[in-house]
Design a protein around this motif. Structure first.
Motif, PDB file in Angstrom:
ATOM      1  N   ARG A  68      17.232  91.295  34.502  1.00  0.00           N
ATOM      2  CA  ARG A  68      18.086  91.845  33.444  1.00  0.00           C
ATOM      3  C   ARG A  68      19.263  92.571  34.091  1.00  0.00           C
ATOM      4  O   ARG A  68      19.350  93.795  34.076  1.00  0.00           O
ATOM      5  N   TYR A  69      20.172  91.792  34.628  1.00  0.00           N
ATOM      6  CA  TYR A  69      21.259  92.360  35.423  1.00  0.00           C
ATOM      7  C   TYR A  69      22.200  93.206  34.580  1.00  0.00           C
ATOM      8  O   TYR A  69      22.886  94.093  35.098  1.00  0.00           O
ATOM      9  N   ASN A  70      22.243  92.970  33.278  1.00  0.00           N
ATOM     10  CA  ASN A  70      23.225  93.647  32.430  1.00  0.00           C
ATOM     11  C   ASN A  70      22.616  94.779  31.613  1.00  0.00           C
ATOM     12  O   ASN A  70      23.257  95.317  30.725  1.00  0.00           O
ATOM     13  N   GLY A  71      21.379  95.132  31.896  1.00  0.00           N
ATOM     14  CA  GLY A  71      20.746  96.220  31.170  1.00  0.00           C
ATOM     15  C   GLY A  71      19.341  95.875  30.743  1.00  0.00           C
ATOM     16  O   GLY A  71      18.928  94.723  30.762  1.00  0.00           O
ATOM     17  N   LYS A  72      18.589  96.895  30.327  1.00  0.00           N
ATOM     18  CA  LYS A  72      17.190  96.679  29.966  1.00  0.00           C
ATOM     19  C   LYS A  72      17.014  96.207  28.522  1.00  0.00           C
ATOM     20  O   LYS A  72      15.906  95.901  28.103  1.00  0.00           O
ATOM     21  N   GLN A  73      18.089  96.152  27.770  1.00  0.00           N
ATOM     22  CA  GLN A  73      17.992  95.743  26.378  1.00  0.00           C
ATOM     23  C   GLN A  73      18.472  94.299  26.213  1.00  0.00           C
ATOM     24  O   GLN A  73      19.306  93.819  26.968  1.00  0.00           O
ATOM     25  N   PRO A  74      17.957  93.569  25.215  1.00  0.00           N
ATOM     26  CA  PRO A  74      18.425  92.220  24.961  1.00  0.00           C
ATOM     27  C   PRO A  74      19.884  92.240  24.472  1.00  0.00           C
ATOM     28  O   PRO A  74      20.371  93.291  24.058  1.00  0.00           O
ATOM     29  N   PRO A  75      20.590  91.075  24.550  1.00  0.00           N
ATOM     30  CA  PRO A  75      20.078  89.753  24.917  1.00  0.00           C
ATOM     31  C   PRO A  75      19.939  89.597  26.430  1.00  0.00           C
ATOM     32  O   PRO A  75      20.698  90.194  27.195  1.00  0.00           O
ATOM     33  N   TYR A  76      18.972  88.782  26.853  1.00  0.00           N
ATOM     34  CA  TYR A  76      18.765  88.511  28.258  1.00  0.00           C
ATOM     35  C   TYR A  76      19.356  87.145  28.605  1.00  0.00           C
ATOM     36  O   TYR A  76      19.532  86.297  27.732  1.00  0.00           O
ATOM     37  N   PRO A  77      19.665  86.905  29.873  1.00  0.00           N
ATOM     38  CA  PRO A  77      20.223  85.609  30.250  1.00  0.00           C
ATOM     39  C   PRO A  77      19.259  84.472  29.938  1.00  0.00           C
ATOM     40  O   PRO A  77      18.044  84.637  29.986  1.00  0.00           O
ATOM     41  N   LYS A  78      19.813  83.314  29.623  1.00  0.00           N
ATOM     42  CA  LYS A  78      18.996  82.117  29.427  1.00  0.00           C
ATOM     43  C   LYS A  78      18.758  81.464  30.782  1.00  0.00           C
ATOM     44  O   LYS A  78      19.704  81.106  31.475  1.00  0.00           O
ATOM     45  N   TYR A  79      17.486  81.334  31.147  1.00  0.00           N
ATOM     46  CA  TYR A  79      17.123  80.752  32.438  1.00  0.00           C
ATOM     47  C   TYR A  79      16.714  79.296  32.279  1.00  0.00           C
ATOM     48  O   TYR A  79      16.140  78.895  31.254  1.00  0.00           O
ATOM     49  N   LEU A  80      16.981  78.517  33.321  1.00  0.00           N
ATOM     50  CA  LEU A  80      16.514  77.145  33.445  1.00  0.00           C
ATOM     51  C   LEU A  80      15.794  77.014  34.781  1.00  0.00           C
ATOM     52  O   LEU A  80      15.992  77.841  35.688  1.00  0.00           O
ATOM     53  N   PRO A  81      14.957  75.985  34.940  1.00  0.00           N
ATOM     54  CA  PRO A  81      14.305  75.777  36.244  1.00  0.00           C
ATOM     55  C   PRO A  81      15.333  75.476  37.335  1.00  0.00           C
ATOM     56  O   PRO A  81      16.402  74.920  37.076  1.00  0.00           O
ATOM     57  N   MET A  82      15.004  75.864  38.558  1.00  0.00           N
ATOM     58  CA  MET A  82      15.888  75.581  39.689  1.00  0.00           C
ATOM     59  C   MET A  82      15.995  74.083  39.944  1.00  0.00           C
ATOM     60  O   MET A  82      14.987  73.371  39.951  1.00  0.00           O
ATOM     61  N   GLU A  83      17.213  73.621  40.153  1.00  0.00           N
ATOM     62  CA  GLU A  83      17.449  72.245  40.548  1.00  0.00           C
ATOM     63  C   GLU A  83      16.976  72.028  41.982  1.00  0.00           C
ATOM     64  O   GLU A  83      16.847  72.990  42.753  1.00  0.00           O
ATOM     65  N   PRO A  84      16.711  70.769  42.378  1.00  0.00           N
ATOM     66  CA  PRO A  84      16.239  70.497  43.740  1.00  0.00           C
ATOM     67  C   PRO A  84      17.118  71.097  44.832  1.00  0.00           C
ATOM     68  O   PRO A  84      16.591  71.594  45.833  1.00  0.00           O
ATOM     69  N   VAL A  85      18.417  71.096  44.655  1.00  0.00           N
ATOM     70  CA  VAL A  85      19.290  71.647  45.691  1.00  0.00           C
ATOM     71  C   VAL A  85      19.064  73.152  45.844  1.00  0.00           C
ATOM     72  O   VAL A  85      19.090  73.691  46.970  1.00  0.00           O
ATOM     73  N   LEU A  86      18.802  73.845  44.749  1.00  0.00           N
ATOM     74  CA  LEU A  86      18.542  75.285  44.830  1.00  0.00           C
ATOM     75  C   LEU A  86      17.179  75.560  45.454  1.00  0.00           C
ATOM     76  O   LEU A  86      17.021  76.534  46.201  1.00  0.00           O
ATOM     77  N   LEU A  87      16.204  74.725  45.148  1.00  0.00           N
ATOM     78  CA  LEU A  87      14.883  74.873  45.766  1.00  0.00           C
ATOM     79  C   LEU A  87      14.956  74.626  47.267  1.00  0.00           C
ATOM     80  O   LEU A  87      14.331  75.342  48.066  1.00  0.00           O
ATOM     81  N   ASP A  88      15.729  73.620  47.662  1.00  0.00           N
ATOM     82  CA  ASP A  88      15.888  73.297  49.078  1.00  0.00           C
ATOM     83  C   ASP A  88      16.501  74.473  49.831  1.00  0.00           C
ATOM     84  O   ASP A  88      15.990  74.918  50.875  1.00  0.00           O
ATOM     85  N   LEU A  89      17.576  75.028  49.280  1.00  0.00           N
ATOM     86  CA  LEU A  89      18.215  76.165  49.939  1.00  0.00           C
ATOM     87  C   LEU A  89      17.322  77.402  49.897  1.00  0.00           C
ATOM     88  O   LEU A  89      17.299  78.184  50.850  1.00  0.00           O
ATOM     89  N   ARG A  90      16.583  77.580  48.823  1.00  0.00           N
ATOM     90  CA  ARG A  90      15.653  78.711  48.731  1.00  0.00           C
ATOM     91  C   ARG A  90      14.630  78.654  49.860  1.00  0.00           C
ATOM     92  O   ARG A  90      14.305  79.677  50.486  1.00  0.00           O
ATOM     93  N   ASP A  91      14.112  77.461  50.147  1.00  0.00           N
ATOM     94  CA  ASP A  91      13.138  77.317  51.228  1.00  0.00           C
ATOM     95  C   ASP A  91      13.754  77.661  52.577  1.00  0.00           C
ATOM     96  O   ASP A  91      13.098  78.263  53.441  1.00  0.00           O
ATOM     97  N   LYS A  92      15.012  77.306  52.763  1.00  0.00           N
ATOM     98  CA  LYS A  92      15.708  77.634  54.017  1.00  0.00           C
ATOM     99  C   LYS A  92      15.917  79.145  54.129  1.00  0.00           C
ATOM    100  O   LYS A  92      15.788  79.725  55.225  1.00  0.00           O
ATOM    101  N   VAL A  93      16.241  79.793  53.028  1.00  0.00           N
ATOM    102  CA  VAL A  93      16.402  81.251  53.025  1.00  0.00           C
ATOM    103  C   VAL A  93      15.086  81.931  53.396  1.00  0.00           C
ATOM    104  O   VAL A  93      15.049  82.852  54.232  1.00  0.00           O
TER     105      VAL A  93
END
Length: 203
Positions: A68-93
């Protein structure tokens, strides 16, 4: 000036060829929140000076971490699953830092005027003691880190393919920013990985 001890900058986290390839893959894969997110400053509502997308690890029941980067109250960001490229880089991190990461916020700086002002990442949703790990792709942009109450800052050019690790203590004692520039520059993408303890089922 040297970076604080719990921060790390790995300039050649990715080689030039890999950095260019990952940039192309991210640009192709990611759709950003449209229209640009808005926020209020001095009573005036303005658009965020960059594009954003929110990704996370999803469980089979649809639950996922929420930052909740913008505060503890709604609305909250809409999340989607990580794409393969983000998962790949996440593993490298994770391999480079040992930092577990279950969330990624993608920031797209289209032009030199796109920026992020001085701030610190709110830690109310973080796993305690965790770091913020940012992979930079595309145009090199100037990052600044300033201790709260100080006038001097540490400047760092975040090269394409670099990794910057912002430690838990420094995140709270300092503010950081990506500075705007009047120069005609190419776009920049930052992939900011975090380990988030709060889940949407907790809210």
């Amino acid at each position: 000036m040297e970076l604080p001890s719990d921060c790390q900058y790995i300039e050649a986290f990715l080689d030039a060829t890999a950095a260019e390839r990952y940039l192309r893959e991210v640009v192709t894969a990611i759709d950003y929140v449209k229209p640009r997110l808005q926020y209020s400053i001095f009573g005036k509502v303005v658009s965020l000076p960059r594009d954003k997308a929110f990704r996370a690890d999803f469980e089979k029941d649809g639950s996922h971490p929420v930052y909740r980067y913008n505060g503890k109250q709604p609305p909250y960001p809409k999340y989607l699953p990580m794409e393969p490229v983000l998962l790949d880089l996440r593993d490298k991190v994770t391999a480079a830092t040992g930092q577990r990461c279950n969330s990624c916020v993608v920031n797209f700086y289209q032009k030199g005027k796109d920026k992020i002002g001085y701030h610190h990442d709110k830690v109310w949703d973080f796993e305690e003691g965790s770091s913020v790990c940012t992979v930079s792709l595309g145009e090199c942009r100037r990052f600044r880190l300033k201790r709260v109450g100080a006038s001097a800052s540490i400047g760092l050019d975040l090269s394409p393919g670099s990794l910057f690790v912002l430690g838990w203590d420094t995140n709270q004692a300092y503010r950081h920013a990506i500075m705007p520039t009047s120069q005609d520059v190419a776009p920049r993408v930052s992939l900011t990985y975090r380990h988030i303890a709060t889940r949407n089922t907790d809210l």
